[in-house]
Scaffold this motif. Structure first.
Motif, PDB file in Angstrom:
ATOM      1  N   PHE A  55     104.628  30.267  15.952  1.00 48.40           N
ATOM      2  CA  PHE A  55     103.392  30.918  15.521  1.00 48.40           C
ATOM      3  C   PHE A  55     102.538  30.040  14.613  1.00 48.40           C
ATOM      4  O   PHE A  55     101.569  30.508  14.039  1.00 48.40           O
ATOM      5  CB  PHE A  55     103.727  32.255  14.830  1.00 48.40           C
ATOM      6  N   TRP A  56     102.910  28.781  14.469  1.00 52.04           N
ATOM      7  CA  TRP A  56     102.106  27.887  13.633  1.00 52.04           C
ATOM      8  C   TRP A  56     100.866  27.440  14.404  1.00 52.04           C
ATOM      9  O   TRP A  56     100.906  27.257  15.630  1.00 52.04           O
ATOM     10  CB  TRP A  56     102.938  26.656  13.227  1.00 52.04           C
ATOM     11  N   THR A  57      99.788  27.225  13.641  1.00 50.94           N
ATOM     12  CA  THR A  57      98.560  26.729  14.267  1.00 50.94           C
ATOM     13  C   THR A  57      98.703  25.215  14.475  1.00 50.94           C
ATOM     14  O   THR A  57      99.622  24.587  13.925  1.00 50.94           O
ATOM     15  CB  THR A  57      97.348  26.988  13.357  1.00 50.94           C
ATOM     16  N   GLU A  68     101.746  37.522  23.541  1.00 56.17           N
ATOM     17  CA  GLU A  68     102.048  37.370  22.110  1.00 56.17           C
ATOM     18  C   GLU A  68     103.163  38.353  21.717  1.00 56.17           C
ATOM     19  O   GLU A  68     104.091  38.001  20.986  1.00 56.17           O
ATOM     20  CB  GLU A  68     100.760  37.627  21.314  1.00 56.17           C
ATOM     21  N   LYS A 104     106.847  26.767  23.523  1.00 54.98           N
ATOM     22  CA  LYS A 104     105.920  27.887  23.723  1.00 54.98           C
ATOM     23  C   LYS A 104     105.434  27.956  25.179  1.00 54.98           C
ATOM     24  O   LYS A 104     105.427  29.027  25.784  1.00 54.98           O
ATOM     25  CB  LYS A 104     104.728  27.736  22.776  1.00 54.98           C
ATOM     26  N   GLU A 122     105.056  39.869  11.871  1.00 58.61           N
ATOM     27  CA  GLU A 122     104.477  38.537  11.635  1.00 58.61           C
ATOM     28  C   GLU A 122     105.621  37.569  11.371  1.00 58.61           C
ATOM     29  O   GLU A 122     106.597  37.939  10.708  1.00 58.61           O
ATOM     30  CB  GLU A 122     103.556  38.552  10.408  1.00 58.61           C
ATOM     31  N   HIS A 178     106.373  37.032  22.850  1.00 60.98           N
ATOM     32  CA  HIS A 178     106.839  35.971  21.939  1.00 60.98           C
ATOM     33  C   HIS A 178     107.431  36.570  20.666  1.00 60.98           C
ATOM     34  O   HIS A 178     108.408  36.064  20.131  1.00 60.98           O
ATOM     35  CB  HIS A 178     105.680  35.048  21.558  1.00 60.98           C
ATOM     36  N   LYS A 179     106.830  37.666  20.209  1.00 62.33           N
ATOM     37  CA  LYS A 179     107.351  38.294  18.994  1.00 62.33           C
ATOM     38  C   LYS A 179     108.741  38.863  19.248  1.00 62.33           C
ATOM     39  O   LYS A 179     109.645  38.715  18.413  1.00 62.33           O
ATOM     40  CB  LYS A 179     106.392  39.380  18.496  1.00 62.33           C
ATOM     41  N   SER A 226     111.073  36.004  19.372  1.00 64.07           N
ATOM     42  CA  SER A 226     111.327  35.446  18.045  1.00 64.07           C
ATOM     43  C   SER A 226     112.264  36.340  17.251  1.00 64.07           C
ATOM     44  O   SER A 226     113.105  35.858  16.496  1.00 64.07           O
ATOM     45  CB  SER A 226     110.021  35.267  17.279  1.00 64.07           C
TER      46      SER A 226
END
Ligand SMILES: C[S@@+](CC[C@H](N)C(=O)[O-])C[C@H]1O[C@@H](n2cnc3c(N)ncnc32)[C@H](O)[C@@H]1O
Length: 475
Positions: A118-120, A181, A138, A112, A184-185, A188
């Motif tokens: 990863f912000w909404t 996702e 993104k 996480e 992306h992880k 990151s």
């Protein structure tokens, strides 16, 4: 807690097994109570230059060391470039679970993240008009994953999902939102954890001081260096550094470290907006590097409205390497325009304002207006630019400072993820507004005086120093 510590111990045992040496004077500590994950802490006094740990090059999670590189042609990796290649390898190793050589390492890497990716939507909205929102990238990363990475995985599916009868289908499924996702992880993790791995043989093109050329530096392969990446960072307390040896990477103390002190790396002079984007946290001592960006588009709009936009002049400025996508206002104490206002922005504005004959004259000589002087018209336009930039933020500095005052969530105090993100966003946007306010006041005063000279500090050689950090390299 037990799981967390067990994962740390299993990771260290695996690392020793790979041939790593770890100084018994350090330990991997649980720092979650201050939202800092794991960190390396001294348990006995450590001397300057003392070896903290030594990681064999073979333990680095990299393209070179992954089994995948012996199974697929080097040209595939060359075409993907260092960033996507490492994502490919990390996906492969991660999907291999316990049969990967790096499975104990993956157990201590986060799944996480608090990075902006990863912000909404509502969390990002708290950053208001901060230019960092446009730098998250993104969508462009999604595009790269779908257009470059997934086709490669499909092409090599029999190797990537070796022994799986559904290999082709699984490769096709890499397009799913869940797998994007995961990409992306991995991306990151690379952004916040990976190192540029210097080769054991010196680069071919080094200058007289022994530095490699910028292109050579950029092309350096990236790698995940276990344990070296468990060091947190601090803007003022960096006390360790990684040294690249032939067969090992050595983390050494740069100064004496007392028992109980944390071992810190240095992530560089990043403004808090970039710290948030890349690392997902901020601390107050990075405030010294804060910037607010004035976008080129805003300058273009206001210059057009003022009837002074000129393609010829802009092309000339481009030739002279003055054009950029944005110009920074940086921190100075006490605030001065000469220290904080981007010299390139001053040159841009003053060039657009020059009378025709004057522009033709300096163009012929290949010269530019000097950023040490702002004319009355220049000050007025710069003032207008800054005022318009201020108006792009939804709330005022005063409104923010009332809420900020109530925030006890930034600066290491544990808090709920959403509250913490909101608080970090408020700190970033308020810092930007403060810089804009300071510039606005200074420019209002300069406008009232009809412009004037900016005294720039002189460096030791007597050359004129450009204000602030000058033209920054943009990610
Ligand atoms: C290279 S890792 C360091 C190890 C990390 N703490 C962990 O447990 O995996 C970088 C990440 O550590 C965290 N971090 C680094 N320095 C920090 C600090 N001074 N305060 C809080 N978190 C920090 C951030 O989440 C950052 O993205």
């Amino acid at each position: 807690m037990a799981d967390f510590d067990e994962a740390s111990q299993a990771f260290l045992a695996w690392l020793r097994h790979t041939g790593a040496e770890i100084n018994p004077k350090i330990k991997l500590e649980d720092l979650r109570h201050r939202d800092a994950g794991r960190g390396v802490v001294a348990i006995q006094d450590i001397a300057e230059h003392e070896l903290l740990f030594r990681i064999p090059r073979s333990a680095i999670l990299s393209v070179e060391n992954s089994l995948l590189s012996s199974e697929i042609p080097a040209s595939t990796f060359n075409a993907l470039g260092p960033w996507l290649s490492l994502i490919l390898v990390m996906l492969y190793e991660n999907l291999n679970g316990s049969s990967s050589n790096w499975s104990s390492y993956f157990s201590v890497l986060p799944s996480e993240f608090n990075t902006l990716m990863f912000w909404t939507k509502d969390e990002l909205a708290e950053l208001q008009a901060s230019a960092v929102v446009d730098k998250i990238g993104k969508e462009s990363a999604d595009e790269m994953f779908l257009e470059q990475l997934v086709p490669v995985i499909i092409e090599i599916s029999e190797v990537f999902f070796a022994g799986d009868t559904r290999a082709k289908q699984k490769a096709e499924e890499m397009r799913s939102p869940a797998n994007l996702e995961l990409m992306h992880k991995m991306g990151s993790l690379i952004m916040a954890y990976a190192f540029d791995i210097e080769s054991s043989t010196p680069p071919k093109n080094v200058d007289e001081d022994g530095y490699a050329s910028e292109e050579e530096d950029e092309a350096l392969p990236k790698g995940m260096v276990p344990l070296a990446d468990m060091l947190n960072a601090d803007a003022d307390q960096c006390n360790a550094r990684l040294f690249y040896q032939d067969r090992y990477l050595d983390m050494k103390a740069l100064k004496p470290i007392k028992a109980g002190e944390e071992v810190f790396n240095d992530y560089g002079p990043l403004p808090r907006s970039d710290l948030l984007r890349r690392y997902g946290y901020i601390t107050d001592n990075y405030a010294q590097y804060d910037v607010v960006e004035i976008q080129m588009d805003l300058v273009a709009d206001l210059a057009t409205a003022a009837g002074i936009w000129s393609t010829e002049r802009v092309e000339y400025l481009d030739e002279q390497e003055i054009l950029d996508s944005g110009y920074d206002i940086t921190v100075s104490e006490p605030f001065t325009l000469q220290e904080s206002l981007s010299p390139e922005l001053i040159i841009l504005v003053e060039t657009l304002l020059l009378p025709v004959e004057e522009f033709d004259r300096i163009k012929q000589k290949g010269k530019l207006p000097k950023p040490e002087k702002i004319t009355g018209a220049g000050a007025k336009l710069l003032h207008k630019i800054v005022q318009t930039r201020i108006a792009q933020y939804a709330t005022s500095l005063e409104e923010d400072s009332r809420v900020l005052h109530a925030d006890s969530t930034v600066g290491g105090v544990t808090s709920k993820s959403k509250d913490r993100r909101f608080a970090m966003a408020r700190a970033v946007r308020s810092a930007e507004k403060k810089l804009l306010r300071q510039a606005e006041e200074a420019l209002a005063e300069l406008t009232a005086r009809g412009g004037g000279a900016l005294k720039r500090q002189r460096d030791v050689d007597g050359d004129v120093e450009m204000g602030g950090t000058g033209k920054k390299q943009r990610a």
